[in-house]
Structure formats: C-alpha cells, structure tokens
Design a protein around this motif. Sequence first.
Motif, PDB file in Angstrom:
ATOM      1  N   GLY A 187      18.757  38.593  42.167  1.00 24.88           N
ATOM      2  CA  GLY A 187      18.716  39.820  42.965  1.00 24.88           C
ATOM      3  C   GLY A 187      19.748  39.815  44.077  1.00 24.88           C
ATOM      4  N   PHE A 188      19.976  38.659  44.683  1.00 20.90           N
ATOM      5  CA  PHE A 188      20.965  38.580  45.765  1.00 20.90           C
ATOM      6  C   PHE A 188      22.371  38.844  45.242  1.00 20.90           C
ATOM      7  N   TYR A 189      22.730  38.264  44.098  1.00 19.98           N
ATOM      8  CA  TYR A 189      24.068  38.492  43.557  1.00 19.98           C
ATOM      9  C   TYR A 189      24.236  39.933  43.077  1.00 19.98           C
ATOM     10  N   TRP A 190      23.167  40.538  42.600  1.00 17.05           N
ATOM     11  CA  TRP A 190      23.250  41.967  42.284  1.00 17.05           C
ATOM     12  C   TRP A 190      23.491  42.789  43.548  1.00 17.05           C
ATOM     13  N   SER A 191      22.852  42.414  44.656  1.00 18.52           N
ATOM     14  CA  SER A 191      23.061  43.146  45.916  1.00 18.52           C
ATOM     15  C   SER A 191      24.497  42.990  46.400  1.00 18.52           C
ATOM     16  N   LEU A 192      25.081  41.788  46.229  1.00 15.59           N
ATOM     17  CA  LEU A 192      26.485  41.598  46.607  1.00 15.59           C
ATOM     18  C   LEU A 192      27.398  42.480  45.758  1.00 15.59           C
ATOM     19  N   LEU A 193      27.081  42.587  44.481  1.00 15.19           N
ATOM     20  CA  LEU A 193      27.909  43.397  43.593  1.00 15.19           C
ATOM     21  C   LEU A 193      27.771  44.884  43.918  1.00 15.19           C
ATOM     22  N   LEU A 194      26.572  45.318  44.284  1.00 21.08           N
ATOM     23  CA  LEU A 194      26.366  46.729  44.623  1.00 21.08           C
ATOM     24  C   LEU A 194      27.016  47.091  45.957  1.00 21.08           C
ATOM     25  N   CYS A 195      27.164  46.139  46.849  1.00 21.86           N
ATOM     26  CA  CYS A 195      27.737  46.406  48.181  1.00 21.86           C
ATOM     27  C   CYS A 195      29.215  46.065  48.255  1.00 21.86           C
ATOM     28  N   VAL A 196      29.843  45.790  47.124  1.00 25.03           N
ATOM     29  CA  VAL A 196      31.226  45.328  47.158  1.00 25.03           C
ATOM     30  C   VAL A 196      32.169  46.397  47.704  1.00 25.03           C
ATOM     31  N   SER A 197      31.801  47.675  47.570  1.00 26.12           N
ATOM     32  CA  SER A 197      32.680  48.746  48.039  1.00 26.12           C
ATOM     33  C   SER A 197      32.648  48.904  49.559  1.00 26.12           C
ATOM     34  N   VAL A 198      31.587  48.446  50.205  1.00 22.58           N
ATOM     35  CA  VAL A 198      31.467  48.593  51.662  1.00 22.58           C
ATOM     36  C   VAL A 198      31.670  47.268  52.391  1.00 22.58           C
ATOM     37  N   ASP A 199      31.639  46.161  51.668  1.00 21.10           N
ATOM     38  CA  ASP A 199      31.866  44.871  52.313  1.00 21.10           C
ATOM     39  C   ASP A 199      33.351  44.694  52.633  1.00 21.10           C
ATOM     40  N   VAL A 200      33.642  43.682  53.440  1.00 13.67           N
ATOM     41  CA  VAL A 200      35.012  43.381  53.818  1.00 13.67           C
ATOM     42  C   VAL A 200      35.779  42.913  52.582  1.00 13.67           C
ATOM     43  N   LYS A 201      36.892  43.575  52.292  1.00  9.67           N
ATOM     44  CA  LYS A 201      37.726  43.156  51.168  1.00  9.67           C
ATOM     45  C   LYS A 201      38.573  41.978  51.602  1.00  9.67           C
ATOM     46  N   ARG A 202      38.519  40.935  50.816  1.00 10.05           N
ATOM     47  CA  ARG A 202      39.171  39.703  51.203  1.00 10.05           C
ATOM     48  C   ARG A 202      40.291  39.356  50.251  1.00 10.05           C
ATOM     49  N   LYS A 203      40.965  38.271  50.595  1.00  9.55           N
ATOM     50  CA  LYS A 203      42.151  37.885  49.857  1.00  9.55           C
ATOM     51  C   LYS A 203      41.846  37.583  48.393  1.00  9.55           C
ATOM     52  N   ASP A 204      40.655  37.014  48.145  1.00  5.53           N
ATOM     53  CA  ASP A 204      40.266  36.665  46.788  1.00  5.53           C
ATOM     54  C   ASP A 204      39.247  37.668  46.238  1.00  5.53           C
ATOM     55  N   PHE A 205      39.480  38.957  46.502  1.00  4.13           N
ATOM     56  CA  PHE A 205      38.537  40.000  46.108  1.00  4.13           C
ATOM     57  C   PHE A 205      38.292  39.984  44.604  1.00  4.13           C
ATOM     58  N   LYS A 206      39.359  39.936  43.803  1.00  3.50           N
ATOM     59  CA  LYS A 206      39.208  39.953  42.348  1.00  3.50           C
ATOM     60  C   LYS A 206      38.475  38.707  41.866  1.00  3.50           C
ATOM     61  N   GLU A 207      38.795  37.577  42.457  1.00  2.00           N
ATOM     62  CA  GLU A 207      38.116  36.352  42.055  1.00  2.00           C
ATOM     63  C   GLU A 207      36.628  36.390  42.403  1.00  2.00           C
ATOM     64  N   GLN A 208      36.291  37.028  43.530  1.00  2.00           N
ATOM     65  CA  GLN A 208      34.885  37.149  43.901  1.00  2.00           C
ATOM     66  C   GLN A 208      34.133  38.046  42.922  1.00  2.00           C
ATOM     67  N   ILE A 209      34.767  39.132  42.473  1.00  2.00           N
ATOM     68  CA  ILE A 209      34.125  40.007  41.493  1.00  2.00           C
ATOM     69  C   ILE A 209      33.877  39.238  40.196  1.00  2.00           C
ATOM     70  N   ILE A 210      34.876  38.499  39.735  1.00  2.00           N
ATOM     71  CA  ILE A 210      34.705  37.692  38.523  1.00  2.00           C
ATOM     72  C   ILE A 210      33.581  36.672  38.711  1.00  2.00           C
ATOM     73  N   HIS A 211      33.539  36.074  39.895  1.00  2.00           N
ATOM     74  CA  HIS A 211      32.492  35.087  40.187  1.00  2.00           C
ATOM     75  C   HIS A 211      31.116  35.721  40.136  1.00  2.00           C
ATOM     76  N   HIS A 212      30.943  36.909  40.724  1.00  2.00           N
ATOM     77  CA  HIS A 212      29.636  37.564  40.730  1.00  2.00           C
ATOM     78  C   HIS A 212      29.193  37.917  39.309  1.00  2.00           C
ATOM     79  N   PHE A 213      30.100  38.493  38.523  1.00  2.00           N
ATOM     80  CA  PHE A 213      29.742  38.853  37.150  1.00  2.00           C
ATOM     81  C   PHE A 213      29.399  37.604  36.333  1.00  2.00           C
ATOM     82  N   ALA A 214      30.221  36.558  36.450  1.00  2.00           N
ATOM     83  CA  ALA A 214      29.953  35.330  35.696  1.00  2.00           C
ATOM     84  C   ALA A 214      28.607  34.733  36.095  1.00  2.00           C
TER      85      ALA A 214
END
Length: 399
Positions: A187-214
Amino acid sequence: MDQISQWLWKQEYWLPPGIVWDDLDEIEGSRRPLPRDLLLALPLAVGFIMLRYAFERRVAFPLSRVLGVRDQVRLKVTPAPHLEAFYTRNSRQPTQNEITSLVNQCNLTRRQVETWFRNRRNQDRPSNTKKFCEASWRFVFYLIAFATGFASLINTPWFWEQKECWRGYPQQPVQDVHYWYYMLELGFYWSLLLCVSVDVKRKDFKEQIIHHFATIFLLGFSYCSNYIRVGTLVMLVHDSSDFLLESAKMFNYAGWKKTCDSLFVIFAAVFLVTRLIVFPSKIIYTTLVLSMEVFEPFMGYYFFNALLLVLQALHVYWAYLILRMIYKFLFLGKLDKDERSDVESEPEENEEEEEKDQSSWRKRNVVRDSRLAMLSSSCVLNNLTNQKADANRRLPKAR
C-alpha cells in the motif's frame, strides 16, 4: 472475461511444475495467500495519502521550524499574460526562436524575457520546507517498517538460513504479522506511485518510477505464488538503509551539515553492504540457485528473478552515484548534495549558480576593459611625454 481470468491465473504461470492451486488449499494455519488479498493495498494506499497529508501539516511542518529549516526568498514575476500562457501551455524553457517571437509579442527585451522565465521557474521549484516534510514522512514509515520487519523476522529460521525459504514449499502458512507487513509495504509503494505527480521530481525520477513498478510487481507476484519468506527478506534489506537516507535529507534541509554528513556516511556504508553484498549473495542466490533444489524452472521463476535483477541494476546505478560523492568528499574535502535522489531534475537547478558565474564573468570583463583602457592611456601619455622631450632637445639647436 472468464477466458481472460482463466488465462491470467493459469497455474503454469504462477506455480512450479507438479503444483496446482488446490495444493495451496492444504496449507495448515489460519491464513493462506489469496490473490484477492492484494485488493486491500489500494484502500491502504488512499489511507496512507490521507495520513501523510495530516502528518506533514501537524507534525513535519512544526518540526521543520524547530530544526531551523529556512526557505529561500524568490522574486515574484511581473504579470505577463503572453509569457504565462506560453509557460503553462507550451514549455517552461523556450528556445531562442521562441524567445524572439515572445519579445515581439510583449514589447520586452530578450534579457527581460529570459529573466521572467527563470524567475517563473524558480517560483515552481519546491521549497526546503516541502522537501523536509516529504523526507520526514518517508523517514517515519521506513523506520517503523524496518523495526517491525526486523522484530518479526529475527526469530524465523529463514532469516538465518535462506534454504528454509523453500522448506515445505508451497504449503507454507502465512503469519498474520507477515501478511500485514506485505499489505502495508504494498500500500505504501502504491501511495508513492499515486503521488508521483505532486512529489518533488528528483535527478533519478525515471529510476524511481522503475523501482516502484518493479517493487509492486515483485510483492504482488511473490504473494500470489507464496514466495512470502523471500519477499519479507527483500523488504527488510531495502528498508534497512532507506530511513538513514531520509534522515540525512532532513538534516540537510535544516542546515545541520555535520549531522547530515555523518548520517550520509552511515547510510552509504549500510547501502553498499546490503544492496551490493547481502542482496545478491543471499537473496538472489537463494531464488536463482537454492530454489532449484526444490522445483524446476517455470515462467514465474524467470519473471521473479528478472524483477530482482532489475532492482539490482538500480542498486548498482545508485551505488555509483554514492561512490562518486564519497570520492569528492575524500579527495576534494566536500560532501555535495545527494546525487542519488536529493537534487531536483529540473534543468534550472543550477541557474542561480550560473547567474553568479555570468555576473562574475561580466565583472572580470569590466575589470579587464578598465585595465586595458588604463594601459592604453598610459601608452599614449608616454608617447606624448617622449615627443615633448624630443621637441625640447631640438629647441636649443634651432635657436
């Protein structure tokens, strides 16, 4: 719909050869893994988002003021409808041709247009308070998750001997504490994925998205296939260093440099040991090699290990960034911002530094021009003096 469901839940995809779904019904105990249990993760994600909203305003924000977090004062842009429309609809960084067109539309100089866009982008950059609140929320969750996960696994046989992950598979009962460990992490990782548009975009944004999905796919698949013992070890390894990183960020935003540097060094050591040594040598080795002593390879075996290898590739990438920071700290004597995920991915992140460099460059040019002017004036004066001396020497002869 029934055909799609039958195809999706084919036992050949999820279970080793010779094992069927009915075998999981023979699990002794009060709880056994069911695919429908994963639906609980979605309302939990919504609950995490609501809890985060309250936590950041009632706890994290007052704490930021106590620790001394200060936000930079940013200049407000003058109202410019044409520029604002272009900024919101087209691009935040116009090209040179687009700037020329905007100059003609707004009757402004090129310099004024460039300055307006730079200040407008700076207004949208997250403040230190926002980043502190976000880091505080993640710190609290990762710390609680690691502490509870460690307490629930310390007395289990598979924590000390990874072969135990496959003893009696797949008829392995699920303890209630491990069930909730799974559901809360998912549930926590789903919440991170749902809030990705409002969270701070960081240098490894794409890698974080891949990490959450994986991570979400790995947790979901391992739960349905009753790889829960291995899954708990994966979550524990990841949580062991994440709370240290978030705590270092908190003190970085508060300006506590020495505390931040100390926590970052501890985080780097824990991260490198757990992600580059423990994770591949214990967990990946267990799923790739030791599991073959119990069952033959099947589609789920390849899928699960592929997700683990994706996570390991991300670990190597982040370890490279961390080692580069350590190199700068040891040989250059400074510890920069966390290159792993603490720097925003926007191109304007260094605009203030670039502006300072341009200003100093202009000052150097002014000083150089003034020196050249003085030098040329000195040369002219010397020529005039020499000519006057020559004229004075010739004057007595003429007389």
